[in-house]
Design a protein around this motif. Structure first.
Motif, PDB file in Angstrom:
ATOM      1  N   PRO A 174       0.820  -1.217   0.000  1.00 40.56           N
ATOM      2  CA  PRO A 174       0.000   0.000   0.000  1.00 40.56           C
ATOM      3  C   PRO A 174       0.853   1.266   0.000  1.00 40.56           C
ATOM      4  N   ALA A 175       1.947   1.263   0.757  1.00 39.68           N
ATOM      5  CA  ALA A 175       2.805   2.455   0.823  1.00 39.68           C
ATOM      6  C   ALA A 175       3.362   2.804  -0.543  1.00 39.68           C
ATOM      7  N   PHE A 176       3.765   1.784  -1.305  1.00 41.97           N
ATOM      8  CA  PHE A 176       4.322   2.022  -2.647  1.00 41.97           C
ATOM      9  C   PHE A 176       3.289   2.683  -3.550  1.00 41.97           C
ATOM     10  N   PHE A 177       2.087   2.136  -3.590  1.00 45.69           N
ATOM     11  CA  PHE A 177       1.058   2.659  -4.492  1.00 45.69           C
ATOM     12  C   PHE A 177       0.535   4.024  -4.040  1.00 45.69           C
ATOM     13  N   ILE A 178       0.428   4.225  -2.740  1.00 46.21           N
ATOM     14  CA  ILE A 178      -0.030   5.532  -2.237  1.00 46.21           C
ATOM     15  C   ILE A 178       0.985   6.618  -2.579  1.00 46.21           C
ATOM     16  N   SER A 179       2.266   6.337  -2.360  1.00 47.28           N
ATOM     17  CA  SER A 179       3.309   7.321  -2.653  1.00 47.28           C
ATOM     18  C   SER A 179       3.357   7.642  -4.140  1.00 47.28           C
ATOM     19  N   LEU A 180       3.312   6.591  -4.971  1.00 47.02           N
ATOM     20  CA  LEU A 180       3.331   6.793  -6.422  1.00 47.02           C
ATOM     21  C   LEU A 180       2.076   7.525  -6.882  1.00 47.02           C
ATOM     22  N   GLY A 181       0.935   7.159  -6.302  1.00 48.07           N
ATOM     23  CA  GLY A 181      -0.328   7.787  -6.689  1.00 48.07           C
ATOM     24  C   GLY A 181      -0.363   9.273  -6.367  1.00 48.07           C
ATOM     25  N   ILE A 182       0.122   9.648  -5.186  1.00 45.67           N
ATOM     26  CA  ILE A 182       0.151  11.066  -4.805  1.00 45.67           C
ATOM     27  C   ILE A 182       1.018  11.865  -5.772  1.00 45.67           C
ATOM     28  N   THR A 183       2.192  11.315  -6.089  1.00 44.36           N
ATOM     29  CA  THR A 183       3.113  12.013  -6.988  1.00 44.36           C
ATOM     30  C   THR A 183       2.513  12.188  -8.383  1.00 44.36           C
ATOM     31  N   LEU A 184       1.935  11.113  -8.924  1.00 43.18           N
ATOM     32  CA  LEU A 184       1.344  11.189 -10.265  1.00 43.18           C
ATOM     33  C   LEU A 184       0.119  12.094 -10.288  1.00 43.18           C
TER      34      LEU A 184
END
Length: 280
Positions: A90-100
């Motif tokens: 979840p941390a990976f996708f949340i971090s990537l999602g916020i940036t994108l």
């Protein structure tokens, strides 16, 4: 020792970047800042920008060093178990999602990025309303004789007005900025001195878009990103009247159409030229 230096340098440079970013966010548009000789804490817009760029490079270099020194912990964040990469946490996708979301949301004009960009436009508009706008881009860099020629002013009367104000003038070939610096004034104040003894009809020689800018506090940058409804609201124009004028010109748009697109459809060089059409 190296880790401490890297971490502390990264922290301090980040603080400077945040500070310069806030200043550059609220600073008047470049041509306004230069025309009014804008400063904050004794530093000009250009100096604030230089600090921001150089500190940004420092932060980039230090960040690369920080990543290198902490590569193992960073890899650990991406692993479930030793030697097994984890790109499904979840941390990976949340971090990537916020940036994108921030990156592409900015291009798509989505909130809250849209509001952030609109707020800086408001700051720029307030700057123009407070400091005024130059008659043309980088007018302060023009020699007096060229400035007068472009503005339809009498250079001899302009020179006399400057000298009568107790300002030293060696030659009409001096730039407006140079004259202002010697007198401890802004280019805008030199312009006001020049206009004092000019015939009324000459002092008004300027294009319609500039006149509209001066009366409405129009922001030179950011106008193209506004839609028609925002533009009319900002400059107290009737939306239906504006739509009617555009239809007469063969351009069918709605209130959500960006000013930049309308200017392109009309074959105008700049979104600012819309003022000529909608505020004749």
């Amino acid at each position: 020792m190296l880790r401490k230096i890297t971490s502390l340098t990264s922290f301090f440079s980040f603080i400077v970047l945040i500070s310069t970013s806030l200043v550059l966010y609220i600073v008047p548009q470049g041509r306004v800042a230069y025309w009014a000789d804008w400063t904050l804490f004794g530093l000009s817009k250009e100096q604030w920008g230089d600090i921001h760029i150089c500190t940004g490079v420092l932060f980039l270099v230090i960040s690369i060093m920080h990543i290198w020194l902490n590569w193992k912990p960073i890899l650990a964040y991406l692993k479930k178990k030793a030697g097994e990469a984890n790109f499904t946490s979840p941390a990976f996708f949340i971090s990537l999602g916020i940036t994108l979301f921030v990156a592409f949301g900015t291009l798509a004009n989505l909130p809250p990025m849209k509001q952030v960009l609109e707020l800086t436009q408001d700051f720029q508009a307030m700057g123009e309303a407070k400091y005024g706008t130059p008659p043309y881009g980088h007018a302060e860099l023009s020699p007096l004789q060229i400035f007068c020629k472009r503005m339809g002013l009498d250079v001899d009367k302009a020179s006399a007005s400057i000298k009568n104000a107790g300002i030293e003038l060696e030659s009409p070939r001096e730039t407006i900025k140079s004259i202002a610096n010697k007198a401890g004034l802004t280019p805008k104040e030199i312009h006001e001195i020049i206009l004092k003894d000019q015939p009324q009809k000459d002092s008004s020689v300027t294009d319609k878009s500039v006149e509209f800018n001066q009366h409405s506090g129009q922001s030179g940058s950011g106008i193209g990103r506004m839609n028609l409804e925002q533009y009319c609201t900002r400059f107290n124009l009737d939306l239906n009247t504006a739509l009617g004028i555009l239809r007469e010109q063969g351009v069918v748009v709605d209130k959500a159409t960006p000013i930049k697109e309308i200017a392109g459809a009309l074959g105008l060089d700049s979104p600012r030229a819309i003022a000529d059409l909608l505020n004749p």
